[in-house]
Write a protein that holds these residues in place. Structure first.
Motif, PDB file in Angstrom:
ATOM      1  N   GLU A   1      37.170  14.282  70.836  1.00  0.00           N
ATOM      2  CA  GLU A   1      37.237  15.598  70.187  1.00  0.00           C
ATOM      3  C   GLU A   1      38.638  16.204  70.220  1.00  0.00           C
ATOM      4  OE1 GLU A   1      34.971  19.945  70.448  1.00  0.00           O
ATOM      5  OE2 GLU A   1      34.336  18.266  71.708  1.00  0.00           O
ATOM      6  N   LYS A   2      39.353  15.968  71.308  1.00  0.00           N
ATOM      7  CA  LYS A   2      40.702  16.517  71.471  1.00  0.00           C
ATOM      8  C   LYS A   2      41.625  16.114  70.325  1.00  0.00           C
ATOM      9  CE  LYS A   2      44.689  16.114  74.614  1.00  0.00           C
ATOM     10  NZ  LYS A   2      45.168  15.540  75.898  1.00  0.00           N
ATOM     11  N   TYR A   3      41.370  14.942  69.727  1.00  0.00           N
ATOM     12  CA  TYR A   3      42.268  14.411  68.708  1.00  0.00           C
ATOM     13  C   TYR A   3      41.754  14.604  67.286  1.00  0.00           C
ATOM     14  CZ  TYR A   3      44.289  12.245  72.814  1.00  0.00           C
ATOM     15  OH  TYR A   3      44.857  12.050  74.054  1.00  0.00           O
ATOM     16  N   LEU A   4      40.537  15.097  67.140  1.00  0.00           N
ATOM     17  CA  LEU A   4      39.946  15.226  65.806  1.00  0.00           C
ATOM     18  C   LEU A   4      40.686  16.243  64.937  1.00  0.00           C
ATOM     19  CD1 LEU A   4      36.112  15.037  66.590  1.00  0.00           C
ATOM     20  CD2 LEU A   4      37.554  13.283  65.539  1.00  0.00           C
ATOM     21  N   THR A   5      41.196  17.284  65.581  1.00  0.00           N
ATOM     22  CA  THR A   5      41.917  18.317  64.823  1.00  0.00           C
ATOM     23  C   THR A   5      43.423  18.085  64.826  1.00  0.00           C
ATOM     24  OG1 THR A   5      41.969  19.725  66.804  1.00  0.00           O
ATOM     25  CG2 THR A   5      40.127  20.039  65.274  1.00  0.00           C
ATOM     26  N   ASN A   6      43.848  16.978  65.397  1.00  0.00           N
ATOM     27  CA  ASN A   6      45.277  16.665  65.453  1.00  0.00           C
ATOM     28  C   ASN A   6      45.790  16.367  64.042  1.00  0.00           C
ATOM     29  OD1 ASN A   6      47.515  16.406  67.135  1.00  0.00           O
ATOM     30  ND2 ASN A   6      47.351  14.185  67.214  1.00  0.00           N
ATOM     31  N   PRO A   7      46.885  16.987  63.608  1.00  0.00           N
ATOM     32  CA  PRO A   7      47.415  16.725  62.258  1.00  0.00           C
ATOM     33  C   PRO A   7      48.142  15.386  62.197  1.00  0.00           C
ATOM     34  CG  PRO A   7      48.855  18.260  63.397  1.00  0.00           C
ATOM     35  CD  PRO A   7      47.678  18.008  64.324  1.00  0.00           C
ATOM     36  N   TRP A   8      47.400  14.301  62.133  1.00  0.00           N
ATOM     37  CA  TRP A   8      47.994  12.966  62.145  1.00  0.00           C
ATOM     38  C   TRP A   8      48.785  12.709  60.861  1.00  0.00           C
ATOM     39  CZ3 TRP A   8      47.653   9.567  66.252  1.00  0.00           C
ATOM     40  CH2 TRP A   8      46.741   9.914  67.260  1.00  0.00           C
ATOM     41  N   GLU A   9      49.867  12.019  61.020  1.00  0.00           N
ATOM     42  CA  GLU A   9      50.699  11.600  59.895  1.00  0.00           C
ATOM     43  C   GLU A   9      50.798  10.078  59.922  1.00  0.00           C
ATOM     44  OE1 GLU A   9      55.246  12.181  58.073  1.00  0.00           O
ATOM     45  OE2 GLU A   9      54.700  13.057  60.016  1.00  0.00           O
ATOM     46  N   VAL A  10      50.436   9.452  58.803  1.00  0.00           N
ATOM     47  CA  VAL A  10      50.457   7.990  58.703  1.00  0.00           C
ATOM     48  C   VAL A  10      51.496   7.584  57.675  1.00  0.00           C
ATOM     49  CG1 VAL A  10      49.103   5.920  58.238  1.00  0.00           C
ATOM     50  CG2 VAL A  10      47.985   7.927  59.257  1.00  0.00           C
ATOM     51  N   VAL A  11      52.443   6.750  58.089  1.00  0.00           N
ATOM     52  CA  VAL A  11      53.519   6.309  57.195  1.00  0.00           C
ATOM     53  C   VAL A  11      53.570   4.790  57.175  1.00  0.00           C
ATOM     54  CG1 VAL A  11      56.027   6.262  56.837  1.00  0.00           C
ATOM     55  CG2 VAL A  11      54.905   8.386  57.532  1.00  0.00           C
ATOM     56  N   VAL A  12      53.689   4.228  55.974  1.00  0.00           N
ATOM     57  CA  VAL A  12      53.846   2.781  55.814  1.00  0.00           C
ATOM     58  C   VAL A  12      55.330   2.496  55.596  1.00  0.00           C
ATOM     59  CG1 VAL A  12      53.215   0.729  54.498  1.00  0.00           C
ATOM     60  CG2 VAL A  12      51.547   2.583  54.804  1.00  0.00           C
ATOM     61  N   PHE A  13      55.915   1.736  56.509  1.00  0.00           N
ATOM     62  CA  PHE A  13      57.327   1.394  56.410  1.00  0.00           C
ATOM     63  C   PHE A  13      57.490   0.062  55.692  1.00  0.00           C
ATOM     64  CE2 PHE A  13      57.189   4.251  60.084  1.00  0.00           C
ATOM     65  CZ  PHE A  13      58.212   5.128  59.762  1.00  0.00           C
ATOM     66  N   ASP A  14      58.417   0.033  54.756  1.00  0.00           N
ATOM     67  CA  ASP A  14      58.669  -1.180  53.971  1.00  0.00           C
ATOM     68  C   ASP A  14      59.604  -2.092  54.762  1.00  0.00           C
ATOM     69  OD1 ASP A  14      58.783  -3.039  52.008  1.00  0.00           O
ATOM     70  OD2 ASP A  14      59.821  -1.789  50.530  1.00  0.00           O
ATOM     71  N   SER A  15      59.010  -2.931  55.594  1.00  0.00           N
ATOM     72  CA  SER A  15      59.778  -3.809  56.476  1.00  0.00           C
ATOM     73  C   SER A  15      58.975  -5.065  56.760  1.00  0.00           C
ATOM     74  CB  SER A  15      60.079  -3.086  57.794  1.00  0.00           C
ATOM     75  OG  SER A  15      60.591  -3.988  58.755  1.00  0.00           O
ATOM     76  N   GLU A  16      59.672  -6.177  56.987  1.00  0.00           N
ATOM     77  CA  GLU A  16      58.995  -7.437  57.272  1.00  0.00           C
ATOM     78  C   GLU A  16      58.479  -7.529  58.703  1.00  0.00           C
ATOM     79  OE1 GLU A  16      61.544 -10.673  56.253  1.00  0.00           O
ATOM     80  OE2 GLU A  16      61.560 -10.212  54.102  1.00  0.00           O
ATOM     81  N   GLN A  17      58.762  -6.528  59.520  1.00  0.00           N
ATOM     82  CA  GLN A  17      58.257  -6.539  60.895  1.00  0.00           C
ATOM     83  C   GLN A  17      56.740  -6.643  60.910  1.00  0.00           C
ATOM     84  OE1 GLN A  17      59.746  -3.911  64.023  1.00  0.00           O
ATOM     85  NE2 GLN A  17      61.201  -3.065  62.542  1.00  0.00           N
ATOM     86  N   VAL A  18      56.226  -7.488  61.790  1.00  0.00           N
ATOM     87  CA  VAL A  18      54.776  -7.610  61.961  1.00  0.00           C
ATOM     88  C   VAL A  18      54.392  -6.673  63.101  1.00  0.00           C
ATOM     89  CG1 VAL A  18      52.862  -9.191  62.406  1.00  0.00           C
ATOM     90  CG2 VAL A  18      54.885 -10.005  61.175  1.00  0.00           C
ATOM     91  N   ASN A  19      54.239  -5.396  62.760  1.00  0.00           N
ATOM     92  CA  ASN A  19      54.068  -4.421  63.833  1.00  0.00           C
ATOM     93  C   ASN A  19      53.475  -3.122  63.295  1.00  0.00           C
ATOM     94  OD1 ASN A  19      54.178  -3.507  66.427  1.00  0.00           O
ATOM     95  ND2 ASN A  19      56.413  -3.409  66.556  1.00  0.00           N
ATOM     96  N   ALA A  20      52.996  -2.304  64.224  1.00  0.00           N
ATOM     97  CA  ALA A  20      52.551  -0.940  63.955  1.00  0.00           C
ATOM     98  C   ALA A  20      52.730  -0.169  65.247  1.00  0.00           C
ATOM     99  CB  ALA A  20      51.087  -0.921  63.509  1.00  0.00           C
TER     100      ALA A  20
END
Length: 266
Positions: A76-95
């Protein structure tokens, strides 16, 4: 004297370990959430300024769909968190995920995570790091280790201990191998388990997490021994995931019976 110092350091660690992770493990937490969130936001802003961001609408929608499904089943603590998701254009196999509600996914990961479930395993793992407070714990542990080594250095100098420099070098190496790296492996293993639970609750087939790490192992050229690595070797991760799989599948099957499964297409 060094033995007494070591015992005192362990006692101090126990006294300040006043938090518990989602798996019930004791943690050292010396920073408050606002400090960590500020650090995470600043780091994310720098990354967005320095790394190209994908403009492909289909890829962005795909990643956002998966992340949103996972975030809806966070505590519940994180449900109202204003999450921002960004896709980076890079060949790195990572997140990654940072305190302050920041998630980054590199397009190179999409070449290894073959479907929505496998990508959910990675993103769920990264969200789990935030939920479990691993950044706080890592910073707190590093601060504790540095303080303990500084006290040890002062103590050996004050008492005129022979081979003082050699002793402190050995203590530094011992801290790295005995505390810092194992804590990192603990974090990774814990994030695997918490992330597995998140993907099951969100309706992503948990067994695909094993397939994901098999793909990662095939794509990796890292042959560093586990005791010198900050991450568990893929086979150990797979073993741990399989041990938790019955519970995760039970959660997933309940979600499946309710007909509430994500459908995120690339």
């Amino acid at each position: 004297m060094l033995k007494t110092f070591s015992l005192a350091a362990v006692a101090a660690m126990v006294l300040v370990a006043c938090a518990q992770s989602p798996t019930g493990r004791n943690q050292i937490m010396l920073f408050d959430d606002s400090q960590l969130s500020s650090m995470g936001e600043k780091t994310f802003d720098i990354m967005k300024a320095e790394t190209p961001i994908s403009k492909d609408a289909k890829t962005n929608n795909y990643v956002q769909c998966i992340a949103s499904a996972l975030l809806r089943v966070t505590p519940e603590k994180y449900l109202t968190n204003p999450w921002e998701v960004v896709v980076f254009d890079s060949e790195q196999v990572n997140a990654f995920a940072l305190p302050g509600g920041k998630i980054g996914v590199y397009t190179g990961l999409l070449n290894v995570a073959e479907n929505q479930e496998q990508l959910a395993a990675v993103i769920g793992h990264e969200i789990a790091h935030v939920i479990a407070g691993h950044s706080n714990e890592r910073l707190s542990t590093n601060q504790f280790v540095q303080s303990a080594l500084a006290l040890g250095d002062a103590g050996t100098k004050a008492y005129g201990v022979q081979y003082q420099q050699e002793i402190m070098t050995a203590l530094g190496l011992g801290a790295q191998l005995g505390v810092t790296l194992p804590f990192s492996r603990t974090h990774e293993s814990e994030a695997d388990i918490v992330g597995l639970d998140l993907m099951a609750k969100a309706g992503f087939e948990p067994r695909q997490a094993v397939n994901l790490w098999q793909n990662m192992a095939a794509a990796s050229s890292n042959s560093m021994p586990q005791f010198l690595s900050s991450h568990p070797i893929p086979q150990n991760r797979i073993t741990d995931l399989r041990a938790k799989m019955p519970e995760a599948m039970a959660t997933f099957n309940e979600r499946k019976k309710a007909g509430r499964l994500p459908n995120c297409s690339r």
